[in-house]
Design a protein around this motif. Structure first.
Motif, PDB file in Angstrom:
ATOM      1  N   GLY A 188      54.469  40.339  63.605  1.00 49.06           N
ATOM      2  CA  GLY A 188      54.911  40.777  64.823  1.00 49.06           C
ATOM      3  C   GLY A 188      53.616  41.694  65.268  1.00 49.06           C
ATOM      4  O   GLY A 188      52.705  41.962  64.262  1.00 49.06           O
ATOM      5  N   ASN A 189      53.371  41.304  66.541  1.00 51.77           N
ATOM      6  CA  ASN A 189      52.442  42.735  67.345  1.00 51.77           C
ATOM      7  C   ASN A 189      50.825  42.242  66.622  1.00 51.77           C
ATOM      8  O   ASN A 189      50.001  42.528  66.704  1.00 51.77           O
ATOM      9  N   GLY A 190      50.907  40.833  66.233  1.00 47.68           N
ATOM     10  CA  GLY A 190      49.864  40.242  66.287  1.00 47.68           C
ATOM     11  C   GLY A 190      49.239  40.594  64.776  1.00 47.68           C
ATOM     12  O   GLY A 190      47.955  40.135  64.581  1.00 47.68           O
ATOM     13  N   ARG A 191      49.847  40.885  64.134  1.00 53.09           N
ATOM     14  CA  ARG A 191      49.698  41.312  62.511  1.00 53.09           C
ATOM     15  C   ARG A 191      49.660  40.140  62.126  1.00 53.09           C
ATOM     16  O   ARG A 191      51.673  39.724  61.764  1.00 53.09           O
ATOM     17  N   VAL A 192      48.923  39.799  61.034  1.00 53.16           N
ATOM     18  CA  VAL A 192      49.210  38.651  60.111  1.00 53.16           C
ATOM     19  C   VAL A 192      49.553  38.532  57.983  1.00 53.16           C
ATOM     20  O   VAL A 192      48.482  39.808  58.337  1.00 53.16           O
ATOM     21  N   LEU A 193      50.488  38.636  57.615  1.00 49.11           N
ATOM     22  CA  LEU A 193      50.490  39.498  56.108  1.00 49.11           C
ATOM     23  C   LEU A 193      50.380  38.122  55.551  1.00 49.11           C
ATOM     24  O   LEU A 193      50.794  37.300  55.691  1.00 49.11           O
ATOM     25  N   THR A 194      49.318  38.421  53.961  1.00 51.50           N
ATOM     26  CA  THR A 194      48.672  37.128  53.782  1.00 51.50           C
ATOM     27  C   THR A 194      49.123  37.990  51.968  1.00 51.50           C
ATOM     28  O   THR A 194      48.665  39.364  51.538  1.00 51.50           O
ATOM     29  N   LEU A 195      50.229  36.996  51.437  1.00 55.38           N
ATOM     30  CA  LEU A 195      51.154  37.156  49.983  1.00 55.38           C
ATOM     31  C   LEU A 195      49.635  36.385  49.175  1.00 55.38           C
ATOM     32  O   LEU A 195      49.991  35.310  49.479  1.00 55.38           O
ATOM     33  N   ARG A 196      48.779  36.763  48.101  1.00 57.56           N
ATOM     34  CA  ARG A 196      48.660  35.965  46.980  1.00 57.56           C
ATOM     35  C   ARG A 196      49.118  35.968  45.784  1.00 57.56           C
ATOM     36  O   ARG A 196      49.008  37.371  44.953  1.00 57.56           O
ATOM     37  N   ALA A 197      49.329  35.064  44.460  1.00 55.54           N
ATOM     38  CA  ALA A 197      49.974  35.527  43.723  1.00 55.54           C
ATOM     39  C   ALA A 197      49.158  34.609  42.746  1.00 55.54           C
ATOM     40  O   ALA A 197      48.953  33.297  43.330  1.00 55.54           O
ATOM     41  N   ARG A 198      48.464  34.680  41.369  1.00 54.07           N
ATOM     42  CA  ARG A 198      47.731  34.061  40.263  1.00 54.07           C
ATOM     43  C   ARG A 198      47.830  34.140  39.126  1.00 54.07           C
ATOM     44  O   ARG A 198      48.309  35.549  38.957  1.00 54.07           O
ATOM     45  N   ILE A 199      47.874  33.375  38.257  1.00 51.53           N
ATOM     46  CA  ILE A 199      48.269  33.424  36.805  1.00 51.53           C
ATOM     47  C   ILE A 199      47.092  32.620  35.846  1.00 51.53           C
ATOM     48  O   ILE A 199      47.026  31.166  36.660  1.00 51.53           O
ATOM     49  N   ASP A 200      45.736  33.106  35.791  1.00 53.39           N
ATOM     50  CA  ASP A 200      44.747  32.218  35.014  1.00 53.39           C
ATOM     51  C   ASP A 200      45.160  32.231  33.720  1.00 53.39           C
ATOM     52  O   ASP A 200      45.403  33.437  32.666  1.00 53.39           O
ATOM     53  N   ASN A 201      44.835  31.297  33.130  1.00 50.60           N
ATOM     54  CA  ASN A 201      44.644  31.057  31.609  1.00 50.60           C
ATOM     55  C   ASN A 201      45.784  31.387  31.108  1.00 50.60           C
ATOM     56  O   ASN A 201      47.271  31.807  30.806  1.00 50.60           O
ATOM     57  N   LEU A 202      47.693  29.987  32.189  1.00 49.30           N
ATOM     58  CA  LEU A 202      48.695  29.926  32.175  1.00 49.30           C
ATOM     59  C   LEU A 202      49.430  29.872  30.827  1.00 49.30           C
ATOM     60  O   LEU A 202      50.472  30.247  30.462  1.00 49.30           O
ATOM     61  N   PHE A 203      48.654  29.309  29.930  1.00 47.51           N
ATOM     62  CA  PHE A 203      48.991  29.143  28.706  1.00 47.51           C
ATOM     63  C   PHE A 203      48.903  29.640  27.828  1.00 47.51           C
ATOM     64  O   PHE A 203      48.774  29.877  26.766  1.00 47.51           O
ATOM     65  N   ASP A 204      48.232  31.290  27.550  1.00 46.89           N
ATOM     66  CA  ASP A 204      46.925  31.795  26.719  1.00 46.89           C
ATOM     67  C   ASP A 204      46.709  31.567  25.798  1.00 46.89           C
ATOM     68  O   ASP A 204      47.114  32.093  25.234  1.00 46.89           O
ATOM     69  N   LYS A 205      46.176  30.705  26.260  1.00 48.28           N
ATOM     70  CA  LYS A 205      44.613  29.993  25.498  1.00 48.28           C
ATOM     71  C   LYS A 205      44.209  31.035  24.462  1.00 48.28           C
ATOM     72  O   LYS A 205      43.214  32.027  25.557  1.00 48.28           O
ATOM     73  N   ASN A 206      43.975  30.734  23.333  1.00 49.71           N
ATOM     74  CA  ASN A 206      43.578  31.954  22.224  1.00 49.71           C
ATOM     75  C   ASN A 206      41.817  31.030  22.277  1.00 49.71           C
ATOM     76  O   ASN A 206      41.949  30.183  21.741  1.00 49.71           O
ATOM     77  N   TYR A 207      40.624  31.530  22.705  1.00 53.95           N
ATOM     78  CA  TYR A 207      39.413  30.264  22.563  1.00 53.95           C
ATOM     79  C   TYR A 207      38.298  30.582  22.422  1.00 53.95           C
ATOM     80  O   TYR A 207      38.274  32.293  23.145  1.00 53.95           O
ATOM     81  N   TRP A 208      36.994  30.903  21.951  1.00 53.45           N
ATOM     82  CA  TRP A 208      35.832  31.355  22.227  1.00 53.45           C
ATOM     83  C   TRP A 208      35.063  30.482  23.052  1.00 53.45           C
ATOM     84  O   TRP A 208      34.882  29.437  23.422  1.00 53.45           O
ATOM     85  N   ALA A 209      34.970  31.404  24.132  1.00 59.43           N
ATOM     86  CA  ALA A 209      34.241  30.423  25.387  1.00 59.43           C
ATOM     87  C   ALA A 209      33.090  30.619  26.285  1.00 59.43           C
ATOM     88  O   ALA A 209      32.678  29.441  25.994  1.00 59.43           O
ATOM     89  N   SER A 210      32.410  31.457  25.248  1.00 60.88           N
ATOM     90  CA  SER A 210      30.495  30.896  24.872  1.00 60.88           C
ATOM     91  C   SER A 210      30.200  31.201  23.439  1.00 60.88           C
ATOM     92  O   SER A 210      30.587  31.977  23.219  1.00 60.88           O
ATOM     93  N   VAL A 211      29.661  30.624  23.883  1.00 61.31           N
ATOM     94  CA  VAL A 211      27.366  30.353  22.638  1.00 61.31           C
ATOM     95  C   VAL A 211      26.394  30.671  23.265  1.00 61.31           C
ATOM     96  O   VAL A 211      26.402  30.025  24.107  1.00 61.31           O
ATOM     97  N   GLY A 212      26.502  31.746  22.690  1.00 62.51           N
ATOM     98  CA  GLY A 212      24.973  32.729  23.090  1.00 62.51           C
ATOM     99  C   GLY A 212      25.077  32.895  24.780  1.00 62.51           C
ATOM    100  O   GLY A 212      26.000  33.481  24.908  1.00 62.51           O
ATOM    101  N   GLY A 213      23.843  32.518  25.211  1.00 61.01           N
ATOM    102  CA  GLY A 213      23.389  32.814  26.465  1.00 61.01           C
ATOM    103  C   GLY A 213      21.873  32.729  26.584  1.00 61.01           C
ATOM    104  O   GLY A 213      21.234  32.885  27.230  1.00 61.01           O
ATOM    105  N   THR A 214      21.718  34.116  26.067  1.00 57.98           N
ATOM    106  CA  THR A 214      20.168  34.855  25.864  1.00 57.98           C
ATOM    107  C   THR A 214      20.075  33.616  24.545  1.00 57.98           C
ATOM    108  O   THR A 214      20.087  33.043  23.358  1.00 57.98           O
ATOM    109  N   GLN A 215      18.497  32.673  25.115  1.00 55.48           N
ATOM    110  CA  GLN A 215      17.916  31.734  24.086  1.00 55.48           C
ATOM    111  C   GLN A 215      17.527  32.025  22.722  1.00 55.48           C
ATOM    112  O   GLN A 215      17.384  33.124  22.351  1.00 55.48           O
ATOM    113  N   GLY A 216      18.121  31.317  22.407  1.00 56.38           N
ATOM    114  CA  GLY A 216      18.147  31.587  20.605  1.00 56.38           C
ATOM    115  C   GLY A 216      19.586  31.871  19.770  1.00 56.38           C
ATOM    116  O   GLY A 216      19.482  32.699  18.753  1.00 56.38           O
TER     117      GLY A 216
END
Length: 732
Positions: free
Chosen positions: A684-712
């Motif tokens: 009402g009165n020109g106002r818009v409500l936006t609701l957002r919900a999110r679940i990242d890593n839904l299954f709660d995976k245990n993992y090493w995401a990356s190796v290194g990054g800096t060369q060597g």
């Protein structure tokens, strides 16, 4: 750090600005309604360009084009390169908090960290792009080094591949695999007043505000203010974050002149951040601990404060000639106490030292250029010439502890705070001194020739780049080593519009990287040539590809090959110890193939090999930390029959990675699922409500995401635990 204290100056700025903005907006509206003036339509423009932002593609998640360095904003179908521009609509819908969150959508990019710290690092096509080298509105070095809040940018542009001709050499030594450019926010044509708040797992909460107005009888002047405060846990044990950020953007335009400016402030602190883990050279890679396991020491933290400002202007000299100039400065301070464990037994036991450091950066940069369009008979030309300069003085100090810090990644416990070892102290932590100075300058020229009514476009150009580096000894301030020479990096590209929907392209381009500086210590021992500066090196890239635009759905395919020297410590001496050659195939899809269904993602296949290694011992083996497959696929769906409700899902898959040059230490592949929903309602009165919900890593995976990054390097970074996020925003 109290929640309210850093928020007070942000809140004060907003409260002072809001009445003025509202009053100006009412005055402008009243004038327009009176019919006394014709309002000029103003396109939102993040770079003060006549073109404005590239239009969104169908579905609104990516744009139809983006900035291509000094060539300016171009349609993706007309460039001989591979790039994607992610929009603010996507950033909001996924509740992205930083650049790394946005880049989770890109199949050519994976996230890592800097060596021994918490600096965000992005691996593009198997090569690192440091957060230092992320550009802001086309300028290097303007943004915070370790973490960049999403409130500062409208879009995230990812350019894949070498780019030194287009953008200049990345000043902090990365950019071979690609470039990342962030476009700042500008005031849209309609007034904007948006207030938001949210919470996530671990007790973290945030509030933000996004205010924008346009002024003047023709709406020629705009101002946009963004402010955010976040504080609380992350879901990983006692790890916690605190962020205060304020960004202000201005723009003004007349018929022939366009100006924009930005100012930003960010204070970011990570307390007890979960560190990376270095595996043992003789033991297999351990299984990943529980996703919430917290093996950081309670006395570790990382804090950075940044202030920056940029300005950009364009002037139309004639209808076909335009000149531009841009510049910026940044001042930042960092204070860190770190302890990154190294595994020493098969049961998760670790040991390490305490590493403390302080740092101050003084950065300034500038660019000027001119662009002209003309024709010679049936051939069209779009010529550009530019000159750029960059300067960074880095003051630094460090201290390494004498005693070992013991811990266990499966059953963590607190260790004592060890004192510094007098043999490993550089300068004073309370008063860091100059240790590195880099200055770059370049001139570039290019011409894009159009044949057959511009169905065939040929781009030719070159950049002459000078790199001046100096390294100063800790404690004495004496000049260790220096380098000051110039190189030329060319570009050649061709695009053929086979049909209005299909483009075929090929390109050759190079990357120029500043010389590496040998570290002073490695494995807690001195490096024999610490502080030595190596000569800059070039990386050559060849690429061919296809691009298809079906109107509501798009796709692309690119095949590339790139190589670079490998630098790392061997037998306590730092130097060039081989070459990394990456070949790959990228497949991307995006758009809205069906009404209400948006797709975004792709597949990257990489063959990253070692070559010319010492004695040929690891020739042909995979490069550390570069997976052979990366898959991202996301879908966003408007639920039929429920107006305003949309669901989204994303799948991320990364193939196995190797954690040593001999490929005997293998990190398993991982797959992760994310889910989200949003609901828009008129309250009402020109106002818009936006609701957002999110679940990242839904299954709660245990993992090493990356190796290194800096060369060597082969340190392991854990993936984030299952994280719930809930936010709401109101547009007035």
């Amino acid at each position: 750090m109290p929640f309210s204290a850093p928020l007070r100056p942000l809140s004060l700025a907003l409260l002072l600005a809001l009445p003025t903005l509202a009053a100006q907006a009412q005055t402008t509206t009243a004038t327009a309604e009176a019919g006394t003036l014709n309002t000029v339509t103003v396109e939102a423009s993040a770079d003060a360009s006549a073109e404005g932002l590239a239009k969104p593609f169908a579905g609104g998640q990516v744009a139809r084009g983006g900035r291509v360095g000094i060539l300016g904003t171009q349609d993706v179908m007309e460039t001989p390169f591979s790039s994607t521009s992610y929009t603010n609509e996507l950033i909001q819908d996924q509740q992205a908090r930083s650049v790394a969150d946005v880049l989770l959508n890109d199949p050519s990019v994976r996230q890592a960290r800097g060596f021994g710290n918490f600096q965000e690092l992005y691996v593009v096509r198997g090569f690192p792009v440091y957060s230092d080298d992320v550009a802001y509105n086309g300028l290097y070095g303007m943004l915070p080094r370790q973490y960049i809040a999403s409130e500062f940018f409208e879009r995230v542009e990812v350019f894949r591949g070498a780019n030194s001709f287009l953008n200049g050499a990345a000043p902090f030594g990365s950019g071979i695999g690609g470039a990342i450019n962030l476009l700042p926010k500008r005031a849209p044509n309609e007034p904007l007043t948006r207030i938001g708040a949210g919470i996530q797992s671990g007790g973290q909460a945030y509030v933000n505000a996004d205010l924008a107005r346009r002024f003047g009888p023709d709406q020629s002047t705009g101002i946009r203010i963004n402010a955010v405060r976040r504080d609380g846990g992350t879901g990983v044990g006692d790890e916690a974050q605190a962020l205060s950020a304020l960004g202000v953007g201005f723009d003004w335009r007349s018929r022939s002149v366009r100006l924009s400016a930005d100012m930003g402030y960010q204070d970011y602190e990570l307390r007890e951040g979960r560190p990376s883990v270095t595996p043992s050279a003789t033991l297999p890679i351990p299984r990943a601990p529980g996703s919430r396991t917290h093996y950081a020491q309670p006395w570790t933290y990382s804090q950075e404060t940044d202030k920056f400002a940029t300005v950009r202007g364009e002037v139309d000299i004639t209808d076909n000639i335009m000149a531009w100039a841009a510049g910026g400065i940044r001042r930042s301070t960092e204070d860190n106490v770190l302890s990154n464990p190294t595994l020493n037994n098969a049961f998760g036991g670790t040991s390490n030292t305490r590493f403390s450091n302080t740092r101050e950066d003084k950065v300034s940069t500038g660019e000027i250029g001119v662009r002209a369009r003309f024709a010679t008979g049936p051939v069209s030309h779009s010529m550009v010439a530019s000159a750029a300069t960059f300067s960074n003085d880095r003051d630094n100090a460090y201290a390494i502890s004498a005693g070992s810090v013991r811990n266990n990644i499966y059953q963590p416990y607190d260790s004592f705070y060890p004192v510094a070892n007098g043999a490993f102290v550089g300068n004073q932590l309370s008063d860091p001194r100059l240790t590195d100075r880099i200055k770059t300058s370049s001139v570039a020229i290019a011409d894009t020739l159009g044949f057959f009514d511009e169905r065939l476009l040929v781009t030719l150009g070159a950049r002459r780049q000078t790199i001046d580096q100096k390294n100063y000894a800790y404690n004495t301030g004496a000049l260790n080593s220096s380098y000051d020479k110039s190189r030329t990096t060319p570009v050649a590209g061709v695009v053929f519009r086979a049909t209005p929907q299909l483009s075929v392209y090929a390109s050759y381009i190079e990357a120029l990287v500043k010389g590496n500086v040998a570290p002073t210590t490695a494995n807690n021992l001195p490096v024999t040539n610490g502080g030595e500066i190596f000569a800059p090196y070039r990386s050559r890239q060849k690429e061919v590809g296809l691009k298809w635009d079906g109107g509501s759905f798009g796709a692309s395919a690119a095949f590339f090959t790139t190589a670079q020297p490998q630098f790392y410590v061997l037998n306590q001496t730092y130097g060039e110890n081989g070459e990394q050659r990456n070949r790959g195939l990228e497949l991307s899809v995006y758009g809205e193939p069906l009404k209400g269904l948006r797709l975004l993602g792709g597949l990257t296949l990489l063959d990253a090999q070692q070559r010319r290694t010492q004695g040929g011992l690891t020739d042909g083996r995979d490069v550390i930390g570069v997976p052979s497959q990366q898959l991202n696929i996301g879908a966003d769906w408007d639920v039929p029959g429920v107006r305003g409700l949309a669901l989204n899902a994303r799948l991320l898959h990364t193939a196995k990675q190797y954690a040593n040059a001999a490929n005997t230490l293998e990190v398993p592949a991982w797959t992760r699922f994310d889910l989200g929903a949003r609901y828009l309602m008129d309250i009402g009165n020109g106002r818009v409500l936006t609701l957002r919900a999110r679940i990242d890593n839904l299954f709660d995976k245990n993992y090493w995401a990356s190796v290194g990054g800096t060369q060597g390097s082969n340190y392991l970074m854990m993936g984030s635990p299952r994280t719930f996020s809930l936010s709401g925003s109101v547009d007035f």
